[in-house]
Structures are given as C-alpha cells and as structure tokens.
Write an enzyme that holds these catalytic residues in place. Structure first.
Site, PDB file in Angstrom:
ATOM      1  N   VAL A 152     -12.434  -5.513   2.467  1.00  0.00           N
ATOM      2  CA  VAL A 152     -11.856  -4.177   2.608  1.00  0.00           C
ATOM      3  C   VAL A 152     -10.845  -4.253   3.743  1.00  0.00           C
ATOM      4  O   VAL A 152     -11.109  -4.863   4.782  1.00  0.00           O
ATOM      5  CB  VAL A 152     -12.953  -3.135   2.926  1.00  0.00           C
TER       6      VAL A 152
ATOM      7  N   THR B 225       0.837  -1.206   0.000  1.00  0.00           N
ATOM      8  CA  THR B 225       0.000   0.000   0.000  1.00  0.00           C
ATOM      9  C   THR B 225       0.867   1.249   0.000  1.00  0.00           C
ATOM     10  O   THR B 225       1.859   1.297   0.713  1.00  0.00           O
ATOM     11  CB  THR B 225      -0.809   0.018   1.328  1.00  0.00           C
TER      12      THR B 225
ATOM     13  N   THR C 192       0.941   0.349   6.576  1.00  0.00           N
ATOM     14  CA  THR C 192       0.949  -0.588   5.471  1.00  0.00           C
ATOM     15  C   THR C 192       1.107  -1.984   6.072  1.00  0.00           C
ATOM     16  O   THR C 192       1.643  -2.126   7.165  1.00  0.00           O
ATOM     17  CB  THR C 192       2.086  -0.294   4.461  1.00  0.00           C
TER      18      THR C 192
HETATM   19  N1  GLY Z   1      -2.999  -2.544   4.132  1.00  0.00           N
HETATM   20  C1  GLY Z   1      -3.704  -2.807   2.973  1.00  0.00           C
HETATM   21  C2  GLY Z   1      -4.721  -3.855   3.083  1.00  0.00           C
HETATM   22  O1  GLY Z   1      -4.628  -4.713   3.946  1.00  0.00           O
HETATM   23  O2  GLY Z   1      -5.633  -3.837   2.303  1.00  0.00           O
END
Ligand code: GLY
Length: 336
Positions: A226, A197, A248
C-alpha cells in the site's frame, strides 16, 4: 466574502508566486462560456474565485467533470468523487482503477481515500474487483464506524453497498505484466510509474473544500503493498479552515514525511501554497540520497483559492478548472 476583505486576504501573495507555467495546450470548457478579456474576472469584481477544481497530472476530462459539477452547485465532495471516477473507469490509464497495472502476482489492487470539509476521512486499501474505490472510501467514511477498510473486508463491504464486481485486469495490462515477468526487474520509471495517481482538490460555491485520491499503486509492486494515496496526511489532507494538499509519486517517500499534512500546516502558519509545496519537497530531497531516482509532486490550494505545486523532477503538470476554463499547468521542479 466582501470585495475588500477578499482582496486583502489574497492580493499580496497572489502576485508573488508565478512559478507555474501555463502550457500551450491549455483548453477551455466546451459547455461553459469562456471569460471575455474585456470583462472583469470574478476575482477582479471582488467575488471569491470559487468554484475551483485542481488535480494531479493532465487528467483533463476528470478535472472538467469535477469543474462542471461544481458549476452546477454540486458539493466539493461529490465533485471530486465524480471527477476522479472518470480515471477510475478509464481502461487506458494504467495507474488508476480499471486497467491499472497489477502487482507482481497479477492482481490489480486499488487504494483510495476522501476527506470532506468537516474533517472526516474514509479510505480503502488493497481492494480488488471494484473500480470506483473513491466512492467506496466515501461509504466507509459515511456509513461505517471506521475510517479505513482493507482487502477482502473492503470488497465485501462494497458488495453489501451495491458496488458491482469487475475484472480490473485488462488484456493490455495482462500482456504488459506477462512481458514484465520475463525480466521481473522492478524499477519504477520517473513520471510514468512513480506515479500517475489522480489526486483532486475542490472548493465549491459555498467555499467548502474536499479532496479525493485514487490509485492502483506501483506497477508490479509486492502483493499487499500500500502506498501513500489512501493514507491521511500523506496522500491527502484537508482542513476546511486552511486548505488542502494532495500528492503523487513514489508513495514510500511521501509516507515518511507526511507531506500533505505538512503542507496544510505550513499554510496554517502563513505560507502560500506554492511555498508550502516547495518546503515539503525540500524535506524529502534533504533526507534522501537517491531523490534523483524518483518523482514526487504536490499540489495545494488554500481557503482563498490560491494554488501551488512543486515536484522533484521536471515533467509534472496539473489541471486547474476555474472561471469555466480547464487549464493544464506545468509545475516548477527542484531538479531543473
Ligand atoms: N503515490 C501512489 C503510490 O505510491 O501508490
């Protein structure tokens, strides 16, 4: 801010935290004049160290775009959205925007959020066919009475605002998905799929702070999944009086400890960003029996421009743009 006030606010804590390591490949901006060693840096001259942009991982071009925008007097919100868009468009990045890995049914779905210096927040969840989702999150924040739009509603809103429909599934991502389907074994890989991310924080020349976070989420996730990236307090949190933090890694684990909000609150209570990131990682590690199997990293910045970062496993780096230089910095980790 006057020189004395600024030094009083920053000097002690700045000297105490040196756990990040500059990587040999650190680069300097091509367009901006590198700092001359004989000159006093803006900090030594007593000026606030702004503007600054930091972002997760080695997304050099994205951070450079944000840094240069900030040097051109762009607001921190504009800068982070321009910065992360570099990766949203990068079809070779399989974890953000166009080219992102699909869910297990072959749909590329994106999550993104933004937060500005007024404490406003906007997010889009599980959006298909739109690459520039950080900009779309900003539209939700500024042009709707809501904070979050999800799925088809977010996509319809994007078209109403002039965003163009794009096929986000590239040939390479489709081929990798076809390959994955042969075993359908779901196991995110540390530092690769959990997760790259892009989260970005910036302080502009006025000293105002904003952030953005954008992702395609975990490769081959369940349809409708999500993660943390678009969720306020988990993937991103900004308080313009205190600082900001962004995450992240494995979103499911970030969500459970609301880590970005926690980091900002720890900074409010006097912690340096480095200490605050370390405490947020410790919370996860202490509550989890399987932390050896996943990666999470935080980066944070406080109002004085001091930066911190910590992760579970070695291998996480972040970018820092300051004084015209864009550096890749290796984060300290819990597991050595
Ligand atoms: N950190 C990004 C996700 O887990 O979607």
């Amino acid at each position: 801010m006057k020189r004395r006030t600024f030094l009083e606010k920053t000097s002690l804590t700045s000297l105490s935290f040196t756990s990040a390591i500059l990587l040999p490949g650190c680069i300097q901006s091509k367009k901006l004049t590198p700092t001359n060693n004989n000159e006093l840096s803006p900090q030594e001259e007593g000026f606030p160290p702004f503007p600054i942009a930091i972002c997760t991982w080695g997304f050099m071009d994205a951070n450079q775009a944000a840094g240069e925008a900030l040097m051109n007097n762009v607001s921190s919100l504009d800068a982070v959205i321009q910065g992360v868009h570099v990766e949203e468009q990068n079809i070779y990045n399989t974890t953000v925007g166009k080219g992102g890995a699909p869910d297990r049914d072959g749909n590329v779905t994106l999550d993104a959020c933004v937060m500005n210096s007024d404490g406003n927040y906007g997010a889009v969840l599980c959006v298909q066919n739109i690459s520039n989702v950080a900009a779309l999150a900003r539209k939700v924040m500024e042009e709707t009475p809501h904070a979050i739009l999800a799925g088809q509603g977010a996509e319809d809103f994007a078209y109403a605002k002039g965003f163009k429909k794009e096929n986000l599934l590239t040939k390479d991502s489709e081929q990798a998905w076809e390959e994955w389907k042969k075993s359908s074994h779901y196991k995110p890989v540390i530092n690769i799929e959990n997760h790259d991310t892009i989260g970005m924080l910036a302080i502009d020349k006025n000293g105002d702070l904003s952030g953005a976070c954008t992702t395609s989420g975990l490769a081959y996730k369940m349809k409708g999944r999500v993660g943390d990236s678009a969720i306020i307090g988990a993937g991103l949190y900004i308080d313009n009086e205190i600082g900001g933090a962004v995450a992240t890694g494995l979103g499911e684990e970030v969500l459970k400890t609301v880590g970005s909000f926690l980091i900002v609150e720890l900074m409010r209570n006097g912690m340096h960003p480095q200490q605050a990131c370390e405490e947020a990682i410790r919370r996860i590690v202490n509550k989890s029996t399987n932390y050896k199997d996943f990666q999470i990293a935080y980066i944070a910045i406080n109002k004085a421009g001091e930066v911190g970062s910590f992760c579970i496993h070695e291998g996480f780096t972040y970018m820092k743009f300051q004084d015209g230089k864009n550096m890749n910095v290796r984060s300290a980790s819990y597991v050595k």
